[in-house]
Design a protein around this motif. Structure first.
Motif, PDB file in Angstrom:
ATOM      1  N   GLU A  61      14.997  -1.447   1.818  1.00  0.00           N
ATOM      2  CA  GLU A  61      13.984  -0.537   2.352  1.00  0.00           C
ATOM      3  C   GLU A  61      12.726  -1.303   2.775  1.00  0.00           C
ATOM      4  O   GLU A  61      12.137  -1.012   3.825  1.00  0.00           O
ATOM      5  CB  GLU A  61      13.610   0.525   1.308  1.00  0.00           C
ATOM      6  CG  GLU A  61      14.690   1.558   1.068  1.00  0.00           C
ATOM      7  CD  GLU A  61      14.357   2.465  -0.105  1.00  0.00           C
ATOM      8  OE1 GLU A  61      14.594   3.681   0.030  1.00  0.00           O
ATOM      9  OE2 GLU A  61      13.844   1.975  -1.138  1.00  0.00           O
ATOM     10  N   ALA A  62      12.320  -2.281   1.964  1.00  0.00           N
ATOM     11  CA  ALA A  62      11.134  -3.080   2.286  1.00  0.00           C
ATOM     12  C   ALA A  62      11.349  -3.853   3.582  1.00  0.00           C
ATOM     13  O   ALA A  62      10.449  -3.929   4.435  1.00  0.00           O
ATOM     14  CB  ALA A  62      10.806  -4.026   1.146  1.00  0.00           C
ATOM     15  N   ALA A 109       0.840  -1.205   0.000  1.00  0.00           N
ATOM     16  CA  ALA A 109       0.000   0.000   0.000  1.00  0.00           C
ATOM     17  C   ALA A 109       0.872   1.251   0.000  1.00  0.00           C
ATOM     18  O   ALA A 109       0.588   2.224  -0.709  1.00  0.00           O
ATOM     19  CB  ALA A 109      -0.928  -0.010   1.210  1.00  0.00           C
ATOM     20  N   LEU A 110       1.923   1.217   0.774  1.00  0.00           N
ATOM     21  CA  LEU A 110       2.840   2.352   0.832  1.00  0.00           C
ATOM     22  C   LEU A 110       3.485   2.599  -0.532  1.00  0.00           C
ATOM     23  O   LEU A 110       3.600   3.744  -0.977  1.00  0.00           O
ATOM     24  CB  LEU A 110       3.906   2.104   1.900  1.00  0.00           C
ATOM     25  CG  LEU A 110       4.925   3.217   2.116  1.00  0.00           C
ATOM     26  CD1 LEU A 110       4.250   4.498   2.552  1.00  0.00           C
ATOM     27  CD2 LEU A 110       5.963   2.783   3.145  1.00  0.00           C
ATOM     28  N   LEU A 111       3.887   1.526  -1.195  1.00  0.00           N
ATOM     29  CA  LEU A 111       4.496   1.663  -2.521  1.00  0.00           C
ATOM     30  C   LEU A 111       3.549   2.363  -3.494  1.00  0.00           C
ATOM     31  O   LEU A 111       3.966   3.223  -4.271  1.00  0.00           O
ATOM     32  CB  LEU A 111       4.870   0.293  -3.076  1.00  0.00           C
ATOM     33  CG  LEU A 111       6.029  -0.415  -2.400  1.00  0.00           C
ATOM     34  CD1 LEU A 111       6.215  -1.807  -2.993  1.00  0.00           C
ATOM     35  CD2 LEU A 111       7.299   0.388  -2.543  1.00  0.00           C
ATOM     36  N   ARG A 112       2.290   1.992  -3.460  1.00  0.00           N
ATOM     37  CA  ARG A 112       1.311   2.643  -4.341  1.00  0.00           C
ATOM     38  C   ARG A 112       1.206   4.130  -4.037  1.00  0.00           C
ATOM     39  O   ARG A 112       1.080   4.961  -4.920  1.00  0.00           O
ATOM     40  CB  ARG A 112      -0.064   1.989  -4.195  1.00  0.00           C
ATOM     41  CG  ARG A 112      -0.247   0.734  -4.989  1.00  0.00           C
ATOM     42  CD  ARG A 112      -1.697   0.298  -5.038  1.00  0.00           C
ATOM     43  NE  ARG A 112      -2.271   0.069  -3.724  1.00  0.00           N
ATOM     44  CZ  ARG A 112      -2.156  -1.060  -3.027  1.00  0.00           C
ATOM     45  NH1 ARG A 112      -1.490  -2.070  -3.534  1.00  0.00           N
ATOM     46  NH2 ARG A 112      -2.713  -1.180  -1.848  1.00  0.00           N
ATOM     47  N   GLU A 113       1.234   4.457  -2.749  1.00  0.00           N
ATOM     48  CA  GLU A 113       1.059   5.846  -2.334  1.00  0.00           C
ATOM     49  C   GLU A 113       2.258   6.724  -2.682  1.00  0.00           C
ATOM     50  O   GLU A 113       2.079   7.871  -3.079  1.00  0.00           O
ATOM     51  CB  GLU A 113       0.776   5.923  -0.823  1.00  0.00           C
ATOM     52  CG  GLU A 113      -0.556   5.338  -0.423  1.00  0.00           C
ATOM     53  CD  GLU A 113      -1.730   6.031  -1.073  1.00  0.00           C
ATOM     54  OE1 GLU A 113      -1.757   7.277  -1.141  1.00  0.00           O
ATOM     55  OE2 GLU A 113      -2.639   5.305  -1.539  1.00  0.00           O
ATOM     56  N   ILE A 114       3.462   6.200  -2.507  1.00  0.00           N
ATOM     57  CA  ILE A 114       4.639   7.050  -2.754  1.00  0.00           C
ATOM     58  C   ILE A 114       5.035   7.076  -4.222  1.00  0.00           C
ATOM     59  O   ILE A 114       5.808   7.935  -4.636  1.00  0.00           O
ATOM     60  CB  ILE A 114       5.836   6.663  -1.873  1.00  0.00           C
ATOM     61  CG1 ILE A 114       6.347   5.258  -2.200  1.00  0.00           C
ATOM     62  CG2 ILE A 114       5.489   6.789  -0.402  1.00  0.00           C
ATOM     63  CD1 ILE A 114       7.635   4.904  -1.473  1.00  0.00           C
ATOM     64  N   GLY A 115       4.510   6.132  -4.996  1.00  0.00           N
ATOM     65  CA  GLY A 115       4.735   6.162  -6.430  1.00  0.00           C
ATOM     66  C   GLY A 115       6.157   5.891  -6.881  1.00  0.00           C
ATOM     67  O   GLY A 115       6.580   6.357  -7.933  1.00  0.00           O
ATOM     68  N   ARG A 116       6.899   5.170  -6.106  1.00  0.00           N
ATOM     69  CA  ARG A 116       8.245   4.796  -6.533  1.00  0.00           C
ATOM     70  C   ARG A 116       8.572   3.403  -6.018  1.00  0.00           C
ATOM     71  O   ARG A 116       7.949   2.908  -5.097  1.00  0.00           O
ATOM     72  CB  ARG A 116       9.289   5.798  -6.056  1.00  0.00           C
ATOM     73  CG  ARG A 116       9.639   5.714  -4.587  1.00  0.00           C
ATOM     74  CD  ARG A 116      10.894   6.543  -4.287  1.00  0.00           C
ATOM     75  NE  ARG A 116      11.248   6.520  -2.899  1.00  0.00           N
ATOM     76  CZ  ARG A 116      11.996   5.594  -2.314  1.00  0.00           C
ATOM     77  NH1 ARG A 116      12.468   4.583  -3.011  1.00  0.00           N
ATOM     78  NH2 ARG A 116      12.287   5.659  -1.032  1.00  0.00           N
TER      79      ARG A 116
END
Length: 178
Positions: free
Chosen positions: A22-23, A9-16
């Motif tokens: 990092e994960a 979900a975070l990946l979708r939000e930050i767009g990168r």
């Protein structure tokens, strides 16, 4: 939400893209935050009573969680069940919810065909996994999702909490009287 779903979900939000390092850090931070909050976690109303009643009438049950063993084990105390309680965690399966692996493993552990199992969950991820496993999905309104969302994800019935489900076990095929 599991750590893996949180990272997605975070990946979708930050767009990168996030690196593997990092994960892993995000997953670790999520676990640490959960550990700090764990003392505030309370059992849902009726959850210990539901498990105790199912045991009394000899209905096999298991707990299947996308969490890791280190965060799940302490929660058994909240439910008034001992360390012998059947528990399937993210550590036991290749993929967590919404994949069906947790529920398939729990059914196998109990020796019950998955088609005869009732999966009780409070998220759309739980109910999608139940549907994919071909188990009967039952929703609880304790996870922040509404009745319509849970039904669209596959819930046969939706209850307020475990106490409400306990009062309506007959509606999901659990025979409480012989």
């Amino acid at each position: 939400m599991s750590g893996g779903l949180l990272v997605n979900a975070l990946l979708r939000e930050i767009g990168r893209r996030v690196t593997k390092k990092e994960a892993e850090r995000l997953a670790r931070l999520h676990g640490e935050a959960y550990s700090r909050m764990a003392r505030q976690v309370r059992a849902l109303p009726g959850a210990p009573e539901l498990l105790r009643f199912l045991s009394k009438i000899r209905v096999p049950w298991a707990i299947a969680t996308s969490g890791r063993m280190d965060s799940a084990r302490p929660m058994l105390k909240l439910l008034n069940v001992g360390p012998q309680a059947p528990l399937v965690t993210r550590d036991h399966v290749e993929r967590a919810k919404p994949d069906p692996d947790l529920f398939l493993t729990a059914a196998e552990m109990l020796g019950v065909p998955i088609g005869q199992c009732v999966v009780v969950g409070d998220s759309v991820w739980d109910l999608l996994a139940a549907r994919r496993a071909r188990a009967l999905g039952v929703g609880l309104l304790s996870g922040g999702y509404g009745q319509e969302e849970l039904e669209r994800a596959g819930a046969y019935r939706v209850y307020q909490d475990p106490a409400d489900l306990l009062r309506h076990l007959d509606e999901v095929g659990v025979r409480t009287l012989e």
